[in-house]
Scaffold this motif. Sequence first.
Motif, PDB file in Angstrom:
ATOM      1  N   HIS A 133       0.877  -1.246  -0.115  1.00 52.47           N
ATOM      2  CA  HIS A 133       0.064   0.086   0.116  1.00 52.47           C
ATOM      3  C   HIS A 133       1.057   1.162   0.066  1.00 52.47           C
ATOM      4  O   HIS A 133       0.381   2.296  -0.547  1.00 52.47           O
ATOM      5  CB  HIS A 133      -0.918  -0.091   1.213  1.00 52.47           C
ATOM      6  CG  HIS A 133      -1.477  -1.258   1.527  1.00 52.47           C
ATOM      7  ND1 HIS A 133      -2.393  -1.985   0.492  1.00 52.47           N
ATOM      8  CD2 HIS A 133      -1.646  -2.264   2.480  1.00 52.47           C
ATOM      9  CE1 HIS A 133      -2.926  -2.978   0.921  1.00 52.47           C
ATOM     10  NE2 HIS A 133      -2.278  -3.311   2.214  1.00 52.47           N
ATOM     11  N   ASN A 136       3.476   3.190  -4.985  1.00 52.64           N
ATOM     12  CA  ASN A 136       2.723   2.727  -5.976  1.00 52.64           C
ATOM     13  C   ASN A 136       3.901   2.143  -7.219  1.00 52.64           C
ATOM     14  O   ASN A 136       5.099   2.439  -6.998  1.00 52.64           O
ATOM     15  CB  ASN A 136       1.916   3.669  -6.734  1.00 52.64           C
ATOM     16  CG  ASN A 136       2.483   4.879  -7.304  1.00 52.64           C
ATOM     17  OD1 ASN A 136       3.350   4.843  -7.827  1.00 52.64           O
ATOM     18  ND2 ASN A 136       1.734   6.102  -6.926  1.00 52.64           N
ATOM     19  N   LYS A 137       3.329   1.692  -8.138  1.00 45.72           N
ATOM     20  CA  LYS A 137       4.336   1.137  -9.344  1.00 45.72           C
ATOM     21  C   LYS A 137       5.238   2.167  -9.872  1.00 45.72           C
ATOM     22  O   LYS A 137       6.365   1.939 -10.112  1.00 45.72           O
ATOM     23  CB  LYS A 137       3.649   0.245 -10.281  1.00 45.72           C
ATOM     24  CG  LYS A 137       3.032  -1.010  -9.925  1.00 45.72           C
ATOM     25  CD  LYS A 137       2.310  -1.500 -10.870  1.00 45.72           C
ATOM     26  CE  LYS A 137       1.652  -3.008 -10.242  1.00 45.72           C
ATOM     27  NZ  LYS A 137       0.427  -3.616 -11.007  1.00 45.72           N
ATOM     28  N   HIS A 299       6.723   9.067   0.695  1.00 44.79           N
ATOM     29  CA  HIS A 299       6.272   8.873  -0.758  1.00 44.79           C
ATOM     30  C   HIS A 299       5.879  10.172  -1.253  1.00 44.79           C
ATOM     31  O   HIS A 299       5.921  10.636  -2.310  1.00 44.79           O
ATOM     32  CB  HIS A 299       5.180   7.921  -0.972  1.00 44.79           C
ATOM     33  CG  HIS A 299       4.348   7.946   0.155  1.00 44.79           C
ATOM     34  ND1 HIS A 299       3.172   8.778  -0.065  1.00 44.79           N
ATOM     35  CD2 HIS A 299       3.982   7.208   1.182  1.00 44.79           C
ATOM     36  CE1 HIS A 299       2.286   8.328   1.095  1.00 44.79           C
ATOM     37  NE2 HIS A 299       2.932   7.667   1.902  1.00 44.79           N
TER      38      HIS A 299
END
Length: 335
Positions: A133, A136-137, A299
């Motif tokens: 979670h 992200n990619k 992030h």
Amino acid sequence: MKAAIYKGINRIEIEEIDTPEMTTGTLVLKVDAVGVCGTDLKTYKRGHPFFQPPCILGHEVVGTVVRVNDASDGDLLGRTFAVPPYLGCGNCEFCKRGFSELCKNKVWFNGAFAEYILVPVELIRKTMAELDHGVNKVLATLTEPLACAIHGVKRLSIQDGRKVLVVGAGPMGLMISMFLRDKGCEVTLSEVNKTRVVKAQALGFLTIDANTVSLSEFSARNGKFDHSVIATESADIVQEVFNCVRPGGKVELFGGMPRSVKVHIDPYYVHYEEIDLIGSFGFSVQDFNDAFGELKIRHETYSKLITSQFTLDQIESAFEAAMRPENLKVIVSMH
Ligand SMILES: [Zn+2]
Ligand SMILES: [Zn+2]
């Protein structure tokens, strides 16, 4: 499958090629996203001794395991990982001493601008940077460049001084700066390109617009730096950087320079002022894992570096975009 084949300077073409055949110790990864790296751009623009055409570029990859050769790797099927492009062999003197970035028998995968790639299982097993979670990619493609940035910062020994000058506000300079700032350093970024000066300011960094003031002038006015990281290819700047680092500090050559380039420095600084000239290249397993952990926690910070995305078919546009100063990290996203 589709792959972007690098055919020589300024030539990259999408072609239909065979899906890679597995051998012992490998698996097939369905590529999800790949970052366009400075090395890819250098190769595209002027060639590179390591990447002879025709070949596939791209090494900042995130992908999903879709086929395994050995039944014992069945647990990896369907899982998505950030995969390091290489790791040390683990057996040589460099690897044993913890300098796996210097290993001469590295385990690699070939370029990732393709729908599928063949990956040695150990690249995944040794890092296990599995997406969940937190990240992200697209963001996870930053794991490899951030690992290089973290490696560079570790070589600085910032416990001895936290006022750092980073030269070059490209994606790598910014990544190094973000990591340094998170570690409590006071970072100043020097940059020649106006667009990138503005970008760095927007990201909250103190900046030096190198067109209007020299590093020597700046440090005469504001005091010397403890350390400096040079994240550009400019050899001319190195002596200038020595002028503004305090005795006992470190000057790090982070950006690779072409083999023909020679750097001129006044040995006075190295001898009488004990300023160390150091280099940084690549990353270790530990750096890669640290980078993945860092992306999970921060992030929001690092996602600001991703400025545009393209599909594999748009690979040339992606490369052209990545060369424009208003862009930072450009990502090729498969779906
Ligand atoms: Zn890279
Ligand atoms: Zn080794």
